[in-house]
Design a protein around this motif. Structure first.
Motif, PDB file in Angstrom:
ATOM      1  N   GLY A 227      38.488  -7.398 -16.502  1.00 39.11           N
ATOM      2  CA  GLY A 227      39.572  -6.635 -17.138  1.00 39.11           C
ATOM      3  C   GLY A 227      38.989  -5.955 -18.375  1.00 39.11           C
ATOM      4  N   ARG A 228      39.853  -5.502 -19.269  1.00 38.62           N
ATOM      5  CA  ARG A 228      39.338  -4.834 -20.467  1.00 38.62           C
ATOM      6  C   ARG A 228      38.498  -5.785 -21.310  1.00 38.62           C
ATOM      7  NH1 ARG A 228      45.190  -3.324 -22.076  1.00 38.62           N
ATOM      8  NH2 ARG A 228      45.284  -5.341 -21.075  1.00 38.62           N
ATOM      9  N   PHE A 229      38.972  -7.030 -21.448  1.00 39.42           N
ATOM     10  CA  PHE A 229      38.265  -8.006 -22.285  1.00 39.42           C
ATOM     11  C   PHE A 229      36.915  -8.381 -21.663  1.00 39.42           C
ATOM     12  CE2 PHE A 229      37.382 -12.432 -23.563  1.00 39.42           C
ATOM     13  CZ  PHE A 229      37.299 -12.260 -24.929  1.00 39.42           C
ATOM     14  N   GLY A 230      36.944  -8.801 -20.395  1.00 39.42           N
ATOM     15  CA  GLY A 230      35.712  -9.231 -19.728  1.00 39.42           C
ATOM     16  C   GLY A 230      34.666  -8.121 -19.696  1.00 39.42           C
TER      17      GLY A 230
ATOM     18  N   ILE B  50      31.114 -11.069 -12.347  1.00 39.58           N
ATOM     19  CA  ILE B  50      31.768 -11.384 -11.074  1.00 39.58           C
ATOM     20  C   ILE B  50      33.194 -10.866 -11.107  1.00 39.58           C
ATOM     21  CG2 ILE B  50      32.759 -13.347  -9.780  1.00 39.58           C
ATOM     22  CD1 ILE B  50      30.150 -14.885 -10.601  1.00 39.58           C
ATOM     23  N   ASP B  51      33.587 -10.184 -10.042  1.00 39.85           N
ATOM     24  CA  ASP B  51      34.984  -9.757  -9.913  1.00 39.85           C
ATOM     25  C   ASP B  51      35.262  -9.562  -8.422  1.00 39.85           C
ATOM     26  OD1 ASP B  51      37.110  -8.344 -12.154  1.00 39.85           O
ATOM     27  OD2 ASP B  51      37.490  -8.007 -10.014  1.00 39.85           O
ATOM     28  N   ARG B  52      36.514  -9.752  -8.047  1.00 38.62           N
ATOM     29  CA  ARG B  52      36.800  -9.565  -6.622  1.00 38.62           C
ATOM     30  C   ARG B  52      37.061  -8.093  -6.282  1.00 38.62           C
ATOM     31  NH1 ARG B  52      42.799 -12.371  -6.467  1.00 38.62           N
ATOM     32  NH2 ARG B  52      43.730 -10.923  -7.942  1.00 38.62           N
TER      33      ARG B  52
ATOM     34  N   GLY C 289      43.034 -12.917 -16.479  1.00 43.58           N
ATOM     35  CA  GLY C 289      44.233 -13.063 -17.300  1.00 43.58           C
ATOM     36  C   GLY C 289      45.492 -13.321 -16.501  1.00 43.58           C
ATOM     37  N   GLU C 290      46.008 -12.249 -15.917  1.00 45.83           N
ATOM     38  CA  GLU C 290      47.327 -12.344 -15.275  1.00 45.83           C
ATOM     39  C   GLU C 290      47.344 -13.369 -14.149  1.00 45.83           C
ATOM     40  OE1 GLU C 290      49.920 -11.096 -16.609  1.00 45.83           O
ATOM     41  OE2 GLU C 290      48.587 -10.256 -18.131  1.00 45.83           O
ATOM     42  N   ASN C 291      46.225 -13.495 -13.454  1.00 45.44           N
ATOM     43  CA  ASN C 291      46.136 -14.446 -12.351  1.00 45.44           C
ATOM     44  C   ASN C 291      45.771 -15.826 -12.916  1.00 45.44           C
ATOM     45  OD1 ASN C 291      45.669 -15.783  -9.997  1.00 45.44           O
ATOM     46  ND2 ASN C 291      44.274 -14.238  -9.140  1.00 45.44           N
TER      47      ASN C 291
ATOM     48  N   ALA D 222      36.994 -19.242 -22.365  1.00 45.74           N
ATOM     49  CA  ALA D 222      37.990 -18.682 -21.452  1.00 45.74           C
ATOM     50  C   ALA D 222      39.077 -17.946 -22.223  1.00 45.74           C
ATOM     51  CB  ALA D 222      38.602 -19.786 -20.590  1.00 45.74           C
ATOM     52  N   LYS D 223      39.522 -16.868 -21.608  1.00 45.05           N
ATOM     53  CA  LYS D 223      40.599 -16.064 -22.195  1.00 45.05           C
ATOM     54  C   LYS D 223      41.941 -16.622 -21.755  1.00 45.05           C
ATOM     55  CE  LYS D 223      42.426 -12.145 -20.488  1.00 45.05           C
ATOM     56  NZ  LYS D 223      42.626 -10.739 -20.123  1.00 45.05           N
ATOM     57  N   ALA D 224      42.875 -16.751 -22.695  1.00 44.42           N
ATOM     58  CA  ALA D 224      44.226 -17.205 -22.351  1.00 44.42           C
ATOM     59  C   ALA D 224      45.201 -16.065 -22.586  1.00 44.42           C
ATOM     60  CB  ALA D 224      44.605 -18.401 -23.221  1.00 44.42           C
TER      61      ALA D 224
HETATM   62  P1  ATP Z   1      42.587  -7.527 -19.718  1.00 43.73           P
HETATM   63  O1  ATP Z   1      43.819  -7.759 -20.519  1.00 43.73           O
HETATM   64  O2  ATP Z   1      41.331  -8.073 -20.345  1.00 43.73           O
HETATM   65  O3  ATP Z   1      42.428  -6.121 -19.232  1.00 43.73           O
HETATM   66  P2  ATP Z   1      43.974  -8.847 -17.642  1.00 43.73           P
HETATM   67  O4  ATP Z   1      44.653  -9.921 -18.402  1.00 43.73           O
HETATM   68  O5  ATP Z   1      44.804  -7.668 -17.222  1.00 43.73           O
HETATM   69  O6  ATP Z   1      42.707  -8.374 -18.420  1.00 43.73           O
HETATM   70  P3  ATP Z   1      43.519  -9.454 -14.982  1.00 43.73           P
HETATM   71  O7  ATP Z   1      43.801  -8.049 -14.575  1.00 43.73           O
HETATM   72  O8  ATP Z   1      44.438 -10.509 -14.589  1.00 43.73           O
HETATM   73  O9  ATP Z   1      43.235  -9.529 -16.488  1.00 43.73           O
HETATM   74  O10 ATP Z   1      42.100  -9.886 -14.425  1.00 43.73           O
HETATM   75  C1  ATP Z   1      40.918  -9.414 -14.929  1.00 43.73           C
HETATM   76  C2  ATP Z   1      39.976  -9.208 -13.769  1.00 43.73           C
HETATM   77  O11 ATP Z   1      39.837 -10.436 -13.056  1.00 43.73           O
HETATM   78  C3  ATP Z   1      40.419  -8.171 -12.773  1.00 43.73           C
HETATM   79  O12 ATP Z   1      39.417  -7.194 -12.680  1.00 43.73           O
HETATM   80  C4  ATP Z   1      40.583  -8.941 -11.469  1.00 43.73           C
HETATM   81  O13 ATP Z   1      40.113  -8.187 -10.365  1.00 43.73           O
HETATM   82  C5  ATP Z   1      39.710 -10.158 -11.701  1.00 43.73           C
HETATM   83  N1  ATP Z   1      40.140 -11.315 -10.921  1.00 43.73           N
HETATM   84  C6  ATP Z   1      41.369 -11.854 -10.864  1.00 43.73           C
HETATM   85  N2  ATP Z   1      41.365 -12.931 -10.043  1.00 43.73           N
HETATM   86  C7  ATP Z   1      40.103 -13.069  -9.561  1.00 43.73           C
HETATM   87  C8  ATP Z   1      39.440 -13.969  -8.693  1.00 43.73           C
HETATM   88  N3  ATP Z   1      40.088 -14.972  -8.106  1.00 43.73           N
HETATM   89  N4  ATP Z   1      38.123 -13.790  -8.462  1.00 43.73           N
HETATM   90  C9  ATP Z   1      37.432 -12.780  -9.035  1.00 43.73           C
HETATM   91  N5  ATP Z   1      37.994 -11.902  -9.871  1.00 43.73           N
HETATM   92  C10 ATP Z   1      39.298 -12.024 -10.134  1.00 43.73           C
END
Ligand code: ATP
Length: 222
Positions: A11-14, A31-33, A75-77, A98-100
Motif C-alpha cells: 500500500g502507500r505505507f509499505g 511481497i504483494d498479491r 492494512g484493510e485486510n 507491523a502496521k495497524a
Molecule cells: P496504505 O494505507 O498503506 O495505502 P492500506 O491500509 O490501504 O495501505 P491495504 O490496501 O489493505 O493497505 O493493503 C496493502 C497491500 O497489501 C495491498 O497492495 C494488497 O494487495 C496487499 N495485500 C493484502 N492482503 C494480502 C495478502 N494476503 N498477501 C499479499 N498481499 C496482500
C-alpha cells in the motif's frame, strides 16, 4: 554486509518503506498479491514477488526467514495481516514491525509479539498537531507521557557556551544527546551531526539541539 528487509503489502505505507530502504542501499524483498504493484516496484528493489503472504511455504521459498527485519504493511485486510504475523513468528523472524489500522488491530499485533506496531495515520496526525501547537519544536518524540526527545533551535542563552557551562543537566535535568551543526558552503546549506557531544563542545548560534528531558523542563528551557 548490507542489512536485509522484507516488506509485505505494498500500500502507500509499505511502498514508501520499501523504496526508502532500497534508496539507502539495503537489500529489500517485497511481497504483494497484486501483480501491478509488484511490476511497478520491481526495478527498484532486490526482489519483488507476487504471492499470498499467508502461504508459509511461499514465504520460505522467498527467503523471508533470512532477513533481519520484516515489515508487515497489510492494512484493510486485517485477517491477512494477523495471519501473516503469526506465520512469521512461527518461522522465528528476528524482528517484526507491523502496521495497524486501528487500536484493536494494534493490540492484537502487540499480543502476537510484534516488536513494533506503527499507526502511520494516527502517528503522523499527532506529529502535525504537535508541530502546530509548538512550532518551535522541529521534531518531538514522546518516550512516555512525561519524557520526550525534542529537536529545537539552540536558545540564545546557550550560544557560545560549552555544554558543561550550560549546566543543563543540573539546572533543568535535560541531556543534550546530539547537536546538528548548520553551515553554508558556496551558498549551499549543509549540516553535520555531532552525536553524543562532549562536555567541552560549544553550542553555536545556528545549531539545532536534540534534547532528552521531561516536557515541563524542555518547555522551561525554551
Ligand atoms: P496504505 O494505507 O498503506 O495505502 P492500506 O491500509 O490501504 O495501505 P491495504 O490496501 O489493505 O493497505 O493493503 C496493502 C497491500 O497489501 C495491498 O497492495 C494488497 O494487495 C496487499 N495485500 C493484502 N492482503 C494480502 C495478502 N494476503 N498477501 C499479499 N498481499 C496482500
Amino acid at each position: 554486509m548490507k542489512k536485509q528487509f522484507a516488506v509485505i503489502g505494498l500500500g502507500r505505507f509499505g511502498s514508501a518503506v520499501a523504496l526508502t530502504l532500497a534508496e539507502s542501499n539495503c537489500d529489500v524483498i517485497v511481497i504483494d498479491r497484486n501483480e501491478n504493484k509488484i511490476k511497478a516496484i520491481a526495478d527498484h528493489v532486490t526482489l519483488a514477488i507476487q504471492m499470498n503472504a499467508i502461504d508459509e511455504t511461499a514465504l520460505k521459498e522467498a527467503g523471508v526467514q533470512n532477513v533481519d527485519v520484516v515489515i508487515v504493511s497489510i492494512g484493510e485486510n486485517v485477517e491477512a495481516s494477523i495471519l501473516a504475523v503469526m506465520i512469521l513468528k512461527e518461522m522465528g523472524i528476528k524482528e517484526i514491525i507491523a502496521k495497524a489500522v486501528n487500536d484493536l488491530h494494534g493490540r492484537v499485533l502487540a499480543n502476537l509479539g510484534v516488536d513494533r506496531v506503527v499507526h502511520p495515520e494516527r502517528d503522523m496526525a499527532q506529529r502535525v498537531a504537535r508541530s502546530l501547537i509548538k512550532p518551535q519544536f522541529l521534531e518531538h518524540i514522546e518516550l512516555s507521557p512525561e519524557y520526550s526527545i525534542v529537536e529545537l533551535p539552540a536558545p540564545k542563552s546557550l550560544w557560545d557556551k560549552s555544554i558543561k557551562d550550560t549546566n543543563l543537566r543540573a539546572e533543568y535535568g535535560i541531556n543534550i544527546i546530539a547537536i546538528k551543526k548548520r553551515y553554508t558552503i558556496n551558498e549551499t546549506e549543509k549540516e553535520t551531526w555531532n552525536i553524543n557531544p562532549l562536555p567541552t563542545d560549544v553550542i553555536k548560534k545556528d545549531d539545532v539541539l536534540v534534547v532528552l528531558g521531561t516536557d515541563r523542563d524542555i518547555e522551561r528551557l525554551r
